[in-house]
Design a protein around this motif. Structure first.
Motif, PDB file in Angstrom:
ATOM      1  N   GLY A  31      41.722  50.131  38.111  1.00  0.00           N
ATOM      2  CA  GLY A  31      41.980  48.624  38.142  1.00  0.00           C
ATOM      3  C   GLY A  31      40.639  47.980  38.951  1.00  0.00           C
ATOM      4  N   LYS A  32      40.017  48.563  39.888  1.00  0.00           N
ATOM      5  CA  LYS A  32      38.887  48.144  40.580  1.00  0.00           C
ATOM      6  C   LYS A  32      37.780  48.382  39.486  1.00  0.00           C
ATOM      7  N   ARG A  33      37.641  49.322  38.906  1.00  0.00           N
ATOM      8  CA  ARG A  33      36.454  49.486  37.820  1.00  0.00           C
ATOM      9  C   ARG A  33      36.660  48.489  36.531  1.00  0.00           C
ATOM     10  N   LEU A  34      37.801  48.416  36.188  1.00  0.00           N
ATOM     11  CA  LEU A  34      38.239  47.170  35.322  1.00  0.00           C
ATOM     12  C   LEU A  34      37.770  45.838  35.867  1.00  0.00           C
ATOM     13  N   TYR A  35      38.000  45.558  36.949  1.00  0.00           N
ATOM     14  CA  TYR A  35      38.147  44.284  37.833  1.00  0.00           C
ATOM     15  C   TYR A  35      36.398  44.099  37.777  1.00  0.00           C
ATOM     16  N   ASP A  36      35.891  45.251  38.297  1.00  0.00           N
ATOM     17  CA  ASP A  36      34.134  44.838  38.454  1.00  0.00           C
ATOM     18  C   ASP A  36      33.547  44.748  37.010  1.00  0.00           C
ATOM     19  N   ALA A  37      34.164  45.518  35.984  1.00  0.00           N
ATOM     20  CA  ALA A  37      33.301  45.354  34.849  1.00  0.00           C
ATOM     21  C   ALA A  37      33.719  43.957  34.204  1.00  0.00           C
ATOM     22  N   GLY A  38      35.053  43.333  34.311  1.00  0.00           N
ATOM     23  CA  GLY A  38      35.296  42.149  33.431  1.00  0.00           C
ATOM     24  C   GLY A  38      35.819  40.963  34.165  1.00  0.00           C
ATOM     25  N   CYS A  39      36.066  41.059  35.455  1.00  0.00           N
ATOM     26  CA  CYS A  39      36.445  39.861  36.188  1.00  0.00           C
ATOM     27  C   CYS A  39      35.463  39.430  37.287  1.00  0.00           C
ATOM     28  N   ALA A  40      34.782  40.307  38.037  1.00  0.00           N
ATOM     29  CA  ALA A  40      34.018  40.078  39.105  1.00  0.00           C
ATOM     30  C   ALA A  40      32.856  39.118  38.569  1.00  0.00           C
ATOM     31  N   HIS A  41      32.617  39.490  37.299  1.00  0.00           N
ATOM     32  CA  HIS A  41      31.450  38.561  36.595  1.00  0.00           C
ATOM     33  C   HIS A  41      31.554  37.191  36.698  1.00  0.00           C
ATOM     34  N   CYS A  42      32.761  36.701  36.773  1.00  0.00           N
ATOM     35  CA  CYS A  42      33.075  35.485  36.912  1.00  0.00           C
ATOM     36  C   CYS A  42      33.443  34.818  38.097  1.00  0.00           C
ATOM     37  N   HIS A  43      34.789  35.628  38.616  1.00  0.00           N
ATOM     38  CA  HIS A  43      35.439  35.309  39.707  1.00  0.00           C
ATOM     39  C   HIS A  43      34.641  35.467  41.077  1.00  0.00           C
ATOM     40  N   GLU A  44      33.900  36.312  41.169  1.00  0.00           N
ATOM     41  CA  GLU A  44      32.955  36.571  42.262  1.00  0.00           C
ATOM     42  C   GLU A  44      31.417  36.161  42.326  1.00  0.00           C
ATOM     43  N   GLN A  45      30.936  36.842  41.251  1.00  0.00           N
ATOM     44  CA  GLN A  45      29.169  36.323  41.378  1.00  0.00           C
ATOM     45  C   GLN A  45      29.204  35.164  40.615  1.00  0.00           C
ATOM     46  N   ASN A  46      29.778  34.680  39.546  1.00  0.00           N
ATOM     47  CA  ASN A  46      29.725  33.500  38.761  1.00  0.00           C
ATOM     48  C   ASN A  46      28.077  33.481  38.239  1.00  0.00           C
ATOM     49  N   ASP A  47      27.748  34.696  37.821  1.00  0.00           N
ATOM     50  CA  ASP A  47      26.379  34.849  37.410  1.00  0.00           C
ATOM     51  C   ASP A  47      25.927  34.030  35.912  1.00  0.00           C
ATOM     52  N   LEU A  48      27.119  33.613  35.519  1.00  0.00           N
ATOM     53  CA  LEU A  48      26.972  32.892  34.259  1.00  0.00           C
ATOM     54  C   LEU A  48      26.856  31.455  34.660  1.00  0.00           C
ATOM     55  N   HIS A  49      26.808  31.139  35.839  1.00  0.00           N
ATOM     56  CA  HIS A  49      26.436  29.875  36.283  1.00  0.00           C
ATOM     57  C   HIS A  49      27.542  28.728  35.700  1.00  0.00           C
ATOM     58  N   LEU A  50      28.711  29.022  35.840  1.00  0.00           N
ATOM     59  CA  LEU A  50      29.532  28.082  35.100  1.00  0.00           C
ATOM     60  C   LEU A  50      29.745  26.873  36.157  1.00  0.00           C
ATOM     61  N   LYS A  51      29.900  25.679  35.324  1.00  0.00           N
ATOM     62  CA  LYS A  51      29.998  24.570  36.121  1.00  0.00           C
ATOM     63  C   LYS A  51      31.418  24.525  37.021  1.00  0.00           C
ATOM     64  N   LYS A  52      32.491  24.982  36.327  1.00  0.00           N
ATOM     65  CA  LYS A  52      33.747  25.054  37.237  1.00  0.00           C
ATOM     66  C   LYS A  52      33.832  26.633  37.528  1.00  0.00           C
ATOM     67  N   VAL A  53      33.991  26.810  38.863  1.00  0.00           N
ATOM     68  CA  VAL A  53      33.704  28.215  39.365  1.00  0.00           C
ATOM     69  C   VAL A  53      35.242  28.688  39.412  1.00  0.00           C
ATOM     70  N   PRO A  54      35.419  29.979  38.490  1.00  0.00           N
ATOM     71  CA  PRO A  54      36.893  30.348  38.872  1.00  0.00           C
ATOM     72  C   PRO A  54      37.385  30.700  39.962  1.00  0.00           C
ATOM     73  N   PRO A  55      38.479  30.697  40.354  1.00  0.00           N
ATOM     74  CA  PRO A  55      39.235  30.862  41.554  1.00  0.00           C
ATOM     75  C   PRO A  55      38.910  32.352  42.154  1.00  0.00           C
TER      76      PRO A  55
END
Length: 110
Positions: A31-55
């Motif tokens: 689950g951590k591997r999946l989170y790091d690959a698919g979720c952390a990108h937006c939910h932690e790092q926000n390296d997509l520079h989203l205007k609305k930061v996911p929780p």
């Protein structure tokens, strides 16, 4: 307070302040591997520079409700993963049931 009593009190407090995290289960590790690959990108790092930061998902299941006010249950999180929500896309065709269960196991330990 005598020095001996003060030292004894301090010695008792030290272990109480430590929280040892148990080793993750194989399911949680996946689950951590999946989170790091698919979720952390937006939910932690926000390296997509989203205007609305996911929780932030840290401690997600330590609360009665999710950040949007919905109940903090496995069923609700699965529904969000399957259908998407707001700017979050659906992961219905990208995750198997086993992967979803692993991700939920990790989020419960996170």
């Amino acid at each position: 307070m005598p020095l001996g009593v003060a030292l004894a009190a301090c010695a008792l407090m030290i272990p109480a302040g430590c929280h040892v995290q148990p080793a993750p289960t194989p399911q949680q590790a996946e689950g951590k591997r999946l989170y790091d690959a698919g979720c952390a990108h937006c939910h932690e790092q926000n390296d997509l520079h989203l205007k609305k930061v996911p929780p932030d998902l840290h401690g997600l299941f330590n609360h009665q409700t999710l950040p949007d006010g919905a109940p903090a249950t496995d069923a609700e999180v699965k529904q969000i993963l399957l259908a998407g929500k707001g700017l979050m896309p659906s992961f219905a065709y990208q995750m198997t049931q086993e992967q979803m269960d692993a991700l939920l196991a990790y989020l419960h330990s996170y």
